[in-house]
Design a protein around this motif. Structure first.
Motif, mmCIF file in Angstrom:
data_model
loop_
_atom_site.group_PDB
_atom_site.id
_atom_site.type_symbol
_atom_site.label_atom_id
_atom_site.label_comp_id
_atom_site.label_asym_id
_atom_site.label_seq_id
_atom_site.Cartn_x
_atom_site.Cartn_y
_atom_site.Cartn_z
ATOM 1 N N CYS A 104 -4.925 -4.364 1.490
ATOM 2 C CA CYS A 104 -4.203 -5.184 2.461
ATOM 3 C C CYS A 104 -4.217 -4.491 3.812
ATOM 4 N N LEU A 105 -3.932 -5.259 4.850
ATOM 5 C CA LEU A 105 -3.860 -4.728 6.208
ATOM 6 C C LEU A 105 -2.921 -5.606 7.014
ATOM 7 N N GLY A 106 -1.963 -4.991 7.692
ATOM 8 C CA GLY A 106 -1.054 -5.771 8.521
ATOM 9 C C GLY A 106 0.145 -4.952 8.953
ATOM 10 N N SER A 107 1.036 -5.590 9.673
ATOM 11 C CA SER A 107 2.273 -4.940 10.086
ATOM 12 C C SER A 107 3.194 -4.782 8.881
ATOM 13 N N VAL A 108 4.234 -3.968 9.043
ATOM 14 C CA VAL A 108 5.181 -3.767 7.948
ATOM 15 C C VAL A 108 5.822 -5.091 7.547
ATOM 16 N N GLN A 109 6.227 -5.888 8.527
ATOM 17 C CA GLN A 109 6.857 -7.170 8.225
ATOM 18 C C GLN A 109 5.891 -8.115 7.529
ATOM 19 N N SER A 169 7.202 4.712 10.707
ATOM 20 C CA SER A 169 7.713 5.228 11.977
ATOM 21 C C SER A 169 6.638 5.315 13.048
ATOM 22 N N LEU A 170 5.414 5.656 12.645
ATOM 23 C CA LEU A 170 4.378 5.954 13.626
ATOM 24 C C LEU A 170 3.515 4.760 14.014
ATOM 25 N N CYS A 171 3.254 3.865 13.082
ATOM 26 C CA CYS A 171 2.172 2.907 13.316
ATOM 27 C C CYS A 171 2.612 1.452 13.213
ATOM 28 N N ASN A 172 1.871 0.603 13.912
ATOM 29 C CA ASN A 172 2.181 -0.824 13.900
ATOM 30 C C ASN A 172 1.273 -1.620 12.979
ATOM 31 N N VAL A 209 -3.234 3.996 4.758
ATOM 32 C CA VAL A 209 -3.911 4.306 6.014
ATOM 33 C C VAL A 209 -3.160 3.559 7.101
ATOM 34 N N ALA A 210 -2.517 4.296 7.990
ATOM 35 C CA ALA A 210 -1.706 3.683 9.035
ATOM 36 C C ALA A 210 -2.450 3.732 10.359
ATOM 37 N N LEU A 211 -2.363 2.643 11.106
ATOM 38 C CA LEU A 211 -3.116 2.523 12.344
ATOM 39 C C LEU A 211 -2.210 2.103 13.490
ATOM 40 N N CYS A 212 -2.478 2.658 14.660
ATOM 41 C CA CYS A 212 -1.860 2.177 15.893
ATOM 42 C C CYS A 212 -2.902 1.342 16.615
ATOM 43 N N GLY A 213 -2.817 0.040 16.502
ATOM 44 C CA GLY A 213 -3.806 -0.827 17.120
ATOM 45 C C GLY A 213 -3.340 -2.254 17.119
ATOM 46 N N SER A 237 -3.858 5.914 23.872
ATOM 47 C CA SER A 237 -4.884 6.107 22.852
ATOM 48 C C SER A 237 -4.442 5.478 21.532
ATOM 49 N N SER A 238 -5.271 5.633 20.519
ATOM 50 C CA SER A 238 -4.978 5.095 19.192
ATOM 51 C C SER A 238 -5.030 6.213 18.165
#
Length: 242
Positions: free
Chosen positions: A97-102, A82-85, A233-237, A68-69
């Motif tokens: 902005c929106l993106g991965s940590v890197q 820690s939780l989201c990509n 706002v952190a997302l797993c997707g 799930s997401s």
């Protein structure tokens, strides 16, 4: 109940649970439905560090088992990282902005830092002040000379409290391998001027504070809100970076 370690409270009213156990119960209720998408609003707020890590692990396991997401809001950068990509930073109700940590580090960070610990040439009985002063008198000019000769005129900060030297490199044109090789092979092994060094990028909290600083006094006055209106706002997707 077992996963959340709440079996000891199975006959206790929710209103009588501690704050940390209430958070565990809320997360359990959200995960037990088995939906493809869960929303969490600061799930670990107000809990101790041990319970916080426990909740993070529970959310990660739920996502992994059900494929799930999760979308969550948080002011804790460790939680988001820690939780989201995928991470979005919201300023005054709009996504900045929106993106991965890197991706966020590369696009919005102010470059790389190299923290250098010079070689200490004094004996073990020297005071801390002597260590710092002697290190800087003996090694600092040579270290700076070698760095300037190799990289040109870069920004250098003296940390007199710790006795370390901090170099700031711009993000554009930075080559990690060549920089690491120079400090390790040239300054550390060949010239033996430094004891240790560390190369790093700005962390997520520093980037978050940059966006928080963008808010103007006029916007705060118009909306009659607190100056701290920046959220993560952190997302797993698998959303694209932006």
């Amino acid at each position: 109940m077992k996963v959340m370690q709440l079996t000891a409270y199975e006959n206790t009213l929710a209103s009588q649970l501690s704050g940390g156990n209430k958070r565990k119960l809320c997360v359990a209720l959200a995960l037990m439905g088995g939906t493809n998408m869960q929303f969490f609003d600061e799930p670990s707020s107000g809990v101790d560090p041990i319970a916080r890590r426990f909740l993070w692990n529970a959310i990660q396991q739920g996502v992994k088992l059900r494929q799930s997401s999760v979308i969550l809001t948080t002011h804790t950068m460790d939680e988001a990282e820690s939780l989201c990509n995928k991470i979005a930073i919201q300023v005054n109700g709009r996504f900045a902005c929106l993106g991965s940590v890197q991706h966020l580090r590369s696009k919005f960070g102010d470059g790389y830092r190299v923290v250098i610990e010079p070689i200490n040439n004094l004996d073990k009985d020297a005071t801390m002040l002597q260590l710092i002063t002697k290190d800087y008198q003996n090694n600092r000019p040579n270290i700076i000379q070698e760095i300037t000769k190799h990289f040109g005129n870069i920004y250098i900060v003296d940390d007199m409290h710790s006795g370390k030297i901090i170099c700031k490199f711009p993000l554009a044109g930075f080559q990690f391998h060549q920089t690491f090789h120079f400090f390790q092979e040239k300054l550390q092994k060949e010239l033996q001027l430094i004891k240790d060094f560390q190369i790093s990028q700005p962390n997520l909290e520093q980037i978050f504070m940059q966006f928080a600083a963008q808010q103007t006094i006029e916007e705060v006055v118009q909306k009659k809100e607190s100056p701290n209106r920046c959220h993560v706002v952190a997302l797993c997707g698998n959303d694209e970076d932006d």
